[in-house]
Design a protein around this motif. Structure first.
Motif, PDB file in Angstrom:
ATOM      1  N   ARG A  29       0.790  -1.035  -0.085  1.00 29.11           N
ATOM      2  CA  ARG A  29       0.028   0.087  -0.145  1.00 29.11           C
ATOM      3  C   ARG A  29       1.005   1.422   0.141  1.00 29.11           C
ATOM      4  N   ASP A  30       1.721   1.248   0.962  1.00 31.09           N
ATOM      5  CA  ASP A  30       2.694   2.281   0.999  1.00 31.09           C
ATOM      6  C   ASP A  30       3.618   2.553  -0.457  1.00 31.09           C
ATOM      7  N   ARG A  76       2.226   1.894  -3.528  1.00 35.91           N
ATOM      8  CA  ARG A  76       1.417   2.299  -4.451  1.00 35.91           C
ATOM      9  C   ARG A  76       1.224   3.898  -4.149  1.00 35.91           C
ATOM     10  N   LEU A  77       1.010   4.175  -2.959  1.00 35.29           N
ATOM     11  CA  LEU A  77       0.748   5.540  -2.465  1.00 35.29           C
ATOM     12  C   LEU A  77       2.147   6.472  -2.930  1.00 35.29           C
ATOM     13  N   TRP A 127       4.072   5.951  -5.497  1.00 41.96           N
ATOM     14  CA  TRP A 127       4.142   6.048  -6.812  1.00 41.96           C
ATOM     15  C   TRP A 127       2.961   6.824  -7.325  1.00 41.96           C
ATOM     16  N   ARG A 128       1.871   7.078  -6.764  1.00 46.50           N
ATOM     17  CA  ARG A 128       1.038   8.021  -7.114  1.00 46.50           C
ATOM     18  C   ARG A 128       1.486   9.549  -6.831  1.00 46.50           C
ATOM     19  N   ARG A 129       2.277   9.704  -5.758  1.00 45.53           N
ATOM     20  CA  ARG A 129       2.942  11.059  -5.300  1.00 45.53           C
ATOM     21  C   ARG A 129       4.545  11.058  -5.527  1.00 45.53           C
ATOM     22  N   ARG A 130       4.970  10.622  -6.871  1.00 51.59           N
ATOM     23  CA  ARG A 130       6.191  10.706  -7.044  1.00 51.59           C
ATOM     24  C   ARG A 130       6.932  12.239  -6.791  1.00 51.59           C
ATOM     25  N   ASP A 132       6.238  14.368  -4.706  1.00 60.11           N
ATOM     26  CA  ASP A 132       6.393  14.420  -3.258  1.00 60.11           C
ATOM     27  C   ASP A 132       7.576  13.574  -2.920  1.00 60.11           C
TER      28      ASP A 132
END
Length: 241
Positions: free
Chosen positions: A30-31, A33-34, A36-39, A41
């Protein structure tokens, strides 16, 4: 026929409960995936550390001899500040979306989930900087004979910083806009790690034995691995109660 149908009915339920390894894999997935969505940051700590190194090099005029004297301390300071920059987000997102309440209800110890999240934080903030340390050391003209001691001190000190930071982040997870407070609480805990980490490299540069500082970092890491997740878990329970 099953002589004890109640016990037989309970076995599938108990087998379906996730173990420690399963919970760790699920949380890490999960971490990632998150992340990757906030590359964008995720790159901020590494870019901040690079900015600190470049500014120190410019402030000292780019003179190789002057930079070599402070290279180890500058690299340690850059890694420490980069980790501090991302510290407030360690549990903040989970507190806002209600995941921390689910952690408390999970069939695995809360301290284990905290330890997994702390490892994830270290792997995504400090580990890339640890890998990039030889390159950053070249930018600061770090003497190559100091590089093994520097890498060893960072390998022992950065997980310790993440564990100490997890306790501070857990203490402030129930507060809004606690970024400055997190920094004020974490810095007194970070200073000894910085002193022993950078001091071990300085001792090696002066021809003295660097094992003392490294052993203190290793002892601190061993103690923090046991106590820090438990303390952070207790702090989360208090903050959410």
């Amino acid at each position: 026929m099953n002589p004890n149908p109640v016990a037989g009915a309970r076995r599938p339920t108990q087998a379906a409960l996730p173990g420690l390894a399963g919970a760790a894999r699920a949380l890490l997935a999960r971490d990632l995936r998150l992340l990757w969505r906030r590359r964008g940051d995720a790159l901020q700590p590494a870019l901040f550390a690079l900015l600190v190194v470049v500014l120190f090099a410019l402030a000292l005029g780019g003179e190789a001899q002057a930079l070599a004297k402070v290279a180890a301390a500058v690299l340690w300071l850059a890694v420490l500040l980069a980790g501090l920059l991302a510290l407030d987000t360690l549990f903040r997102g989970d507190a806002e979306d209600g995941s921390l309440e689910q952690w408390m209800l999970a069939p695995v110890p809360l301290g284990w989930l905290v330890a997994v999240r702390t490892f994830s934080h270290w792997a995504t903030t400090a580990l890339p900087l640890l890998i990039a340390t030889p390159l950053l050391g070249e930018l600061l003209h770090l003497p190559r004979e100091q590089l093994p001691v520097l890498l060893t001190s960072l390998a022992l000190g950065t997980p310790l910083l993440s564990l100490l930071g997890a306790v501070v982040a857990a203490l402030t997870v129930g507060m809004r806009r606690s970024g400055i407070l997190v920094a004020l609480l974490a810095l007194p805990l970070y200073v000894p790690v910085l002193v022993f980490g950078a001091g071990s490299v300085t001792a090696a540069a002066q021809g003295m034995d660097a094992a003392g500082g490294l052993l203190l970092l290793g002892a601190g890491l061993a103690v923090a691995l046991v106590l820090a997740p438990l303390a952070a878990a207790a702090a989360i329970r208090i903050a959410l109660s």
